[in-house]
Design a protein around this motif. Structure first.
Motif, PDB file in Angstrom:
ATOM      1  N   ARG A 140       9.094   1.595   6.631  1.00  0.00           N
ATOM      2  CA  ARG A 140       8.663   0.690   7.693  1.00  0.00           C
ATOM      3  C   ARG A 140       9.386   1.001   9.002  1.00  0.00           C
ATOM      4  O   ARG A 140       8.776   1.090  10.071  1.00  0.00           O
ATOM      5  N   SER A 264       6.193   0.895  -0.957  1.00  0.00           N
ATOM      6  CA  SER A 264       5.567   1.991  -0.222  1.00  0.00           C
ATOM      7  C   SER A 264       5.049   3.018  -1.206  1.00  0.00           C
ATOM      8  O   SER A 264       5.799   3.495  -2.063  1.00  0.00           O
ATOM      9  N   LEU A 269       2.412   1.073   3.203  1.00  0.00           N
ATOM     10  CA  LEU A 269       3.240  -0.104   2.947  1.00  0.00           C
ATOM     11  C   LEU A 269       2.438  -1.294   2.432  1.00  0.00           C
ATOM     12  O   LEU A 269       1.317  -1.548   2.872  1.00  0.00           O
TER      13      LEU A 269
END
Length: 297
Positions: A140, A264, A269
């Protein structure tokens, strides 16, 4: 040969792609897609093409594998790869050159091999690796820097995620054995088909084979900042399986339940995951392996 560029999975230089495609001969056709709908349309009209080539990285392969799985065509198509993504971790394990023209030459001489995939209980296919916990948080964080920093975004994301890592209370069951329960915190759970993550900055499964019929599971316990830093260095070197706070197993099925955390899969994600099961799909698709690799490494 149909070359598919999934523009949603990362930026691809169109001119470089066309030049690389020209190296594959006049029968290589390039199609630019912007999502699974476009991939479906391309596959609907691909009857004259025996081989599908993903132009991109792990995200592009992830998108293509999932569309083929949904269509029931995973075992019917031969798939290849032109590495034009940011991380190209699957390509590294495959032994495919990372430069597009060299990769095109390798594709011309490649042979078909049956390779494994990972599937979860929601039906999602993973090509290279799944992360829960700090690994997903790193993905992320890296995504915010990818456009500016390219491959350097992966170590930057790892540092950012590592600084704030708190661990998650997770129960991890591998082939019926409980490796960690919710009375302890897990820093990361990683499931690997290939060896590399983070654009080659980490060797999550240093001895993984793409055709060994196994999931390579790593569970890292939560720890203080200094130990997390040491773990990051060992993950980069591929020596983390020797750590006393790391469970490393070769398994066929893994179930993770517990506290909400991010996950993930090949860089895609998902937030607030509380439970999921993954299993290996041995010899799930036919892939073009370059000749320099006697066996997918």
């Amino acid at each position: 040969m149909l070359i598919l560029s999934n523009t949603e999975a990362g930026s691809v230089d169109a001119d470089r792609l066309r030049e690389a495609a020209a190296e594959l001969g006049t029968e290589a056709e390039v199609v630019f897609c912007s999502g699974s709908g476009d991939l479906d349309k391309a596959l609907d009209t691909a009857d004259g093409h025996d081989t599908l080539v993903a132009a991109g990285g792990d995200g592009s392969l992830h998108a293509l594998a999932n569309v083929l799985h949904r269509r029931g065509e995973l075992g019917e198509r031969t798939v290849g790869l032109l590495p034009m993504g940011t991380g190209n971790d699957f390509a590294r394990t495959l032994g495919m050159p990372l430069e597009p023209f060299a990769a095109a030459a390798a594709l011309r001489a490649a042979s078909e091999r049956p390779l494994d995939l990972i599937v979860d209980d929601a039906g999602e296919i993973t090509v290279n690796a799944v992360h829960l916990g700090v690994g997903a948080e790193s993905t992320r964080a890296a995504s915010k820097w990818k456009r500016l920093l390219g491959p350097a975004s992966f170590p930057v994301g790892g540092v950012i995620a590592g600084l704030g890592a708190r661990g998650y209370r997770l129960r991890v069951v591998a082939d019926g054995e409980v490796l960690i329960d919710t009375d302890h915190k897990a820093l990361m759970v990683g499931l690997a088909n290939g060896r590399y993550i983070g654009g080659g900055t980490g060797r999550l499964a240093p001895d993984a084979q793409l055709d060994d019929g196994l999931l390579h599971l790593t569970v890292s316990r939560s720890r203080g900042f200094t130990k997390r830093a040491v773990h990051a260095v060992r993950l980069h070197r591929g020596t983390h399986p020797l750590e006393v706070d790391v469970h490393h197993r070769r398994v066929h099925q893994v179930t993770v339940t517990g506290e909400r955390c991010a996950a993930s899969a090949d860089g895609e994600l998902k937030e607030n995951v509380t439970g999921r099961t993954w299993r290996v799909l041995p010899a799930a698709w036919r892939f073009l392996v370059p000749p320099a690799v006697e066996r997918p490494a």
